[in-house]
Design a protein around this motif. Structure first.
Motif, PDB file in Angstrom:
ATOM      1  N   ASN A   1      19.126 -31.173 -15.016  1.00 16.27           N
ATOM      2  CA  ASN A   1      20.847 -31.724 -15.308  1.00 16.27           C
ATOM      3  C   ASN A   1      21.489 -31.471 -14.196  1.00 16.27           C
ATOM      4  N   VAL A   2      21.315 -30.304 -13.488  1.00 11.92           N
ATOM      5  CA  VAL A   2      21.980 -30.068 -12.031  1.00 11.92           C
ATOM      6  C   VAL A   2      21.615 -31.115 -11.088  1.00 11.92           C
ATOM      7  N   SER A   3      20.330 -31.426 -10.833  1.00 17.07           N
ATOM      8  CA  SER A   3      19.892 -32.124  -9.712  1.00 17.07           C
ATOM      9  C   SER A   3      20.299 -33.685  -9.933  1.00 17.07           C
ATOM     10  N   SER A   4      20.260 -34.141 -11.231  1.00 12.36           N
ATOM     11  CA  SER A   4      20.526 -35.355 -11.661  1.00 12.36           C
ATOM     12  C   SER A   4      22.101 -35.769 -11.277  1.00 12.36           C
ATOM     13  N   SER A   5      22.881 -34.754 -11.003  1.00  9.62           N
ATOM     14  CA  SER A   5      24.098 -34.827 -11.092  1.00  9.62           C
ATOM     15  C   SER A   5      24.604 -35.375  -9.542  1.00  9.62           C
ATOM     16  N   SER A   6      23.594 -35.170  -8.589  1.00 12.37           N
ATOM     17  CA  SER A   6      23.657 -35.904  -7.245  1.00 12.37           C
ATOM     18  C   SER A   6      22.361 -36.505  -6.812  1.00 12.37           C
ATOM     19  N   ILE A   7      22.096 -38.012  -7.210  1.00  6.71           N
ATOM     20  CA  ILE A   7      21.190 -38.557  -7.467  1.00  6.71           C
ATOM     21  C   ILE A   7      20.884 -38.892  -5.788  1.00  6.71           C
ATOM     22  N   HIS A   8      21.299 -38.754  -4.757  1.00  7.80           N
ATOM     23  CA  HIS A   8      21.060 -39.086  -3.553  1.00  7.80           C
ATOM     24  C   HIS A   8      19.885 -37.828  -2.914  1.00  7.80           C
ATOM     25  N   VAL A   9      20.002 -36.649  -3.721  1.00  5.80           N
ATOM     26  CA  VAL A   9      19.169 -35.801  -3.303  1.00  5.80           C
ATOM     27  C   VAL A   9      18.470 -34.853  -4.485  1.00  5.80           C
ATOM     28  N   ALA A  10      18.385 -35.701  -5.580  1.00  6.76           N
ATOM     29  CA  ALA A  10      18.064 -35.235  -6.842  1.00  6.76           C
ATOM     30  C   ALA A  10      16.438 -34.591  -6.937  1.00  6.76           C
ATOM     31  N   GLY A  11      15.513 -35.394  -6.308  1.00  6.46           N
ATOM     32  CA  GLY A  11      14.364 -34.662  -6.374  1.00  6.46           C
ATOM     33  C   GLY A  11      14.198 -33.427  -5.324  1.00  6.46           C
ATOM     34  N   SER A  12      14.644 -33.317  -4.052  1.00  2.43           N
ATOM     35  CA  SER A  12      14.771 -32.429  -3.359  1.00  2.43           C
ATOM     36  C   SER A  12      15.412 -31.287  -3.779  1.00  2.43           C
ATOM     37  N   TYR A  13      16.617 -31.518  -4.499  1.00  2.57           N
ATOM     38  CA  TYR A  13      17.161 -30.311  -4.945  1.00  2.57           C
ATOM     39  C   TYR A  13      16.720 -29.694  -6.246  1.00  2.57           C
ATOM     40  N   LEU A  14      15.815 -30.643  -6.915  1.00  2.00           N
ATOM     41  CA  LEU A  14      14.960 -30.111  -8.114  1.00  2.00           C
ATOM     42  C   LEU A  14      13.790 -29.327  -7.647  1.00  2.00           C
ATOM     43  N   THR A  15      13.240 -29.562  -6.426  1.00  5.77           N
ATOM     44  CA  THR A  15      12.187 -29.014  -6.062  1.00  5.77           C
ATOM     45  C   THR A  15      12.720 -27.650  -5.270  1.00  5.77           C
ATOM     46  N   LEU A  16      13.770 -27.666  -4.896  1.00  7.95           N
ATOM     47  CA  LEU A  16      14.540 -26.475  -4.217  1.00  7.95           C
ATOM     48  C   LEU A  16      14.709 -25.446  -5.246  1.00  7.95           C
ATOM     49  N   LEU A  17      15.259 -25.882  -6.238  1.00 11.37           N
ATOM     50  CA  LEU A  17      15.478 -25.013  -7.206  1.00 11.37           C
ATOM     51  C   LEU A  17      14.400 -24.471  -7.993  1.00 11.37           C
ATOM     52  N   ASN A  18      13.428 -25.372  -8.286  1.00 17.84           N
ATOM     53  CA  ASN A  18      12.080 -24.701  -8.990  1.00 17.84           C
ATOM     54  C   ASN A  18      11.272 -23.948  -8.130  1.00 17.84           C
ATOM     55  N   THR A  19      11.377 -24.266  -6.773  1.00 21.74           N
ATOM     56  CA  THR A  19      10.717 -23.279  -5.724  1.00 21.74           C
ATOM     57  C   THR A  19      11.408 -21.749  -5.706  1.00 21.74           C
ATOM     58  N   SER A  20      12.984 -21.847  -5.680  1.00 20.57           N
ATOM     59  CA  SER A  20      13.558 -20.724  -5.752  1.00 20.57           C
ATOM     60  C   SER A  20      13.205 -19.822  -7.053  1.00 20.57           C
ATOM     61  N   SER A  21      13.253 -20.488  -8.143  1.00 22.49           N
ATOM     62  CA  SER A  21      12.842 -19.923  -9.396  1.00 22.49           C
ATOM     63  C   SER A  21      11.564 -19.145  -9.561  1.00 22.49           C
ATOM     64  N   ASN A  22      10.693 -19.972  -9.011  1.00 24.58           N
ATOM     65  CA  ASN A  22       9.284 -19.339  -9.086  1.00 24.58           C
ATOM     66  C   ASN A  22       9.135 -18.198  -8.127  1.00 24.58           C
ATOM     67  N   MET A  23       9.779 -18.331  -6.965  1.00 22.16           N
ATOM     68  CA  MET A  23       9.653 -16.964  -5.966  1.00 22.16           C
ATOM     69  C   MET A  23      10.392 -15.881  -6.532  1.00 22.16           C
ATOM     70  N   GLY A  24      11.425 -16.129  -7.463  1.00 23.57           N
ATOM     71  CA  GLY A  24      12.020 -15.168  -7.946  1.00 23.57           C
ATOM     72  C   GLY A  24      11.436 -14.514  -8.882  1.00 23.57           C
ATOM     73  N   GLY A  25      10.429 -15.014  -9.646  1.00 21.43           N
ATOM     74  CA  GLY A  25       9.685 -14.649 -10.676  1.00 21.43           C
ATOM     75  C   GLY A  25       8.415 -14.074 -10.315  1.00 21.43           C
ATOM     76  N   THR A  26       8.164 -14.007  -8.920  1.00 26.45           N
ATOM     77  CA  THR A  26       6.820 -13.510  -8.652  1.00 26.45           C
ATOM     78  C   THR A  26       6.863 -12.133  -7.762  1.00 26.45           C
ATOM     79  N   TRP A  27       7.936 -12.209  -6.862  1.00 26.72           N
ATOM     80  CA  TRP A  27       7.904 -11.329  -5.507  1.00 26.72           C
ATOM     81  C   TRP A  27       7.996 -10.068  -6.234  1.00 26.72           C
ATOM     82  N   HIS A  28       8.532  -9.658  -7.405  1.00 24.68           N
ATOM     83  CA  HIS A  28       8.726  -8.382  -7.600  1.00 24.68           C
ATOM     84  C   HIS A  28       7.569  -7.634  -8.145  1.00 24.68           C
TER      85      HIS A  28
END
Length: 191
Positions: free
Chosen positions: A90-117
Motif C-alpha cells: 500500500n505504501v509503495s503503490s502511493s508513489s508509482i514512480h519508485v514503487a518497485g524500488s520502495y517495496l524492495t527497500l521496505l522488505n529488505t529493511s524488514s528482513n534485516m530487522g528480523g534476523t540480526w538479533h
C-alpha cells in the motif's frame, strides 16, 4: 517439524491473504504479534519439560510441539509477514514512480530487522550460561564440560518477555496511527 508444518503455512498464507483484504494490514500484523508473543511463553516450559524427561519424547508431547510450531509459524510467517507485506505494498503503490524500488527497500529493511538479533541472542545464551565448578580430568573426552548450573536460555527467555511486551504495547499504539495516515504521507518528493 518444518516439513510437517509447510502445508499449514501455505494454507495459512491463503487464509491471511483473504483476512488482509478485509482488514487493515497492520491490524493483522498486531494479531500475529500477540499470538507469537503468547506462543513464545511456552518455549521455556517445553524445554524444561523435555529436560525433565531426559530427552524421551512421548507421542502426545511431540504433537503438542508440532501444534505450537505450526501456530508459531502461522503467527510469524502468515499474519505478521503477510500483514506487513500488504502494508508495504500500500505504501509503495502511493508513489508509482519508485514503487518497485520502495517495496524492495521496505522488505529488505524488514528482513534485516528480523534476523540480526538472532546471532546476538544465541551469543548471549552462551555467555549467560553458568556452569558448576568442577575439575575436568586430563583424560576426559574432548568437549567435556562441567554441568550447567543456570542455563542462559532461561535467562534470555525471562529477560526478553518484558522487552517484547513493551514493544507490543508500542506497536499497539503506533501501528493503528500509521495505518490511518493518508497516501500522500508516503509519496516521494520530486527533487
Amino acid at each position: 517439524m518444518a516439513v510437517l508444518a509447510s502445508p499449514f503455512t501455505l494454507i495459512g498464507t491463503l487464509v491471511t491473504g483473504n483476512f488482509v483484504a478485509k482488514r487493515s494490514p497492520l491490524e493483522v500484523y498486531l494479531y500475529g504479534y500477540a499470538l507469537r508473543f503468547i506462543l513464545s511463553l511456552t518455549g521455556p516450559a517445553c524445554v524444561s519439560f523435555l529436560k525433565a524427561q531426559e530427552g524421551v519424547v512421548s507421542t502426545t508431547f511431540y504433537f503438542l510441539i508440532l501444534f505450537i510450531t505450526i501456530m508459531y509459524s502461522f503467527a510469524s510467517e502468515c499474519l505478521m509477514f503477510v500483514g506487513v507485506g500488504a502494508f508495504f505494498l500500500n505504501v509503495s503503490s502511493s508513489s508509482i514512480h519508485v514503487a518497485g524500488s520502495y517495496l524492495t527497500l521496505l522488505n529488505t529493511s524488514s528482513n534485516m530487522g528480523g534476523t540480526w538479533h538472532k546471532a546476538l541472542t544465541l551469543w548471549l545464551v552462551d555467555r549467560l550460561t553458568w556452569r558448576e565448578d568442577c575439575i575436568i580430568p586430563p583424560d576426559a573426552a574432548a568437549g567435556t564440560l562441567c554441568p550447567v548450573k543456570y542455563d542462559g536460555y532461561y535467562v534470555i527467555s525471562t529477560a526478553l518477555v518484558p522487552v517484547a511486551a513493551v514493544i507490543g504495547l508500542y506497536f499497539a499504539k503506533t501501528l493503528p496511527w500509521l495505518a490511518k495516515l493518508p497516501d500522500s504521507s508516503w509519496k516521494a518528493s520530486k527533487r
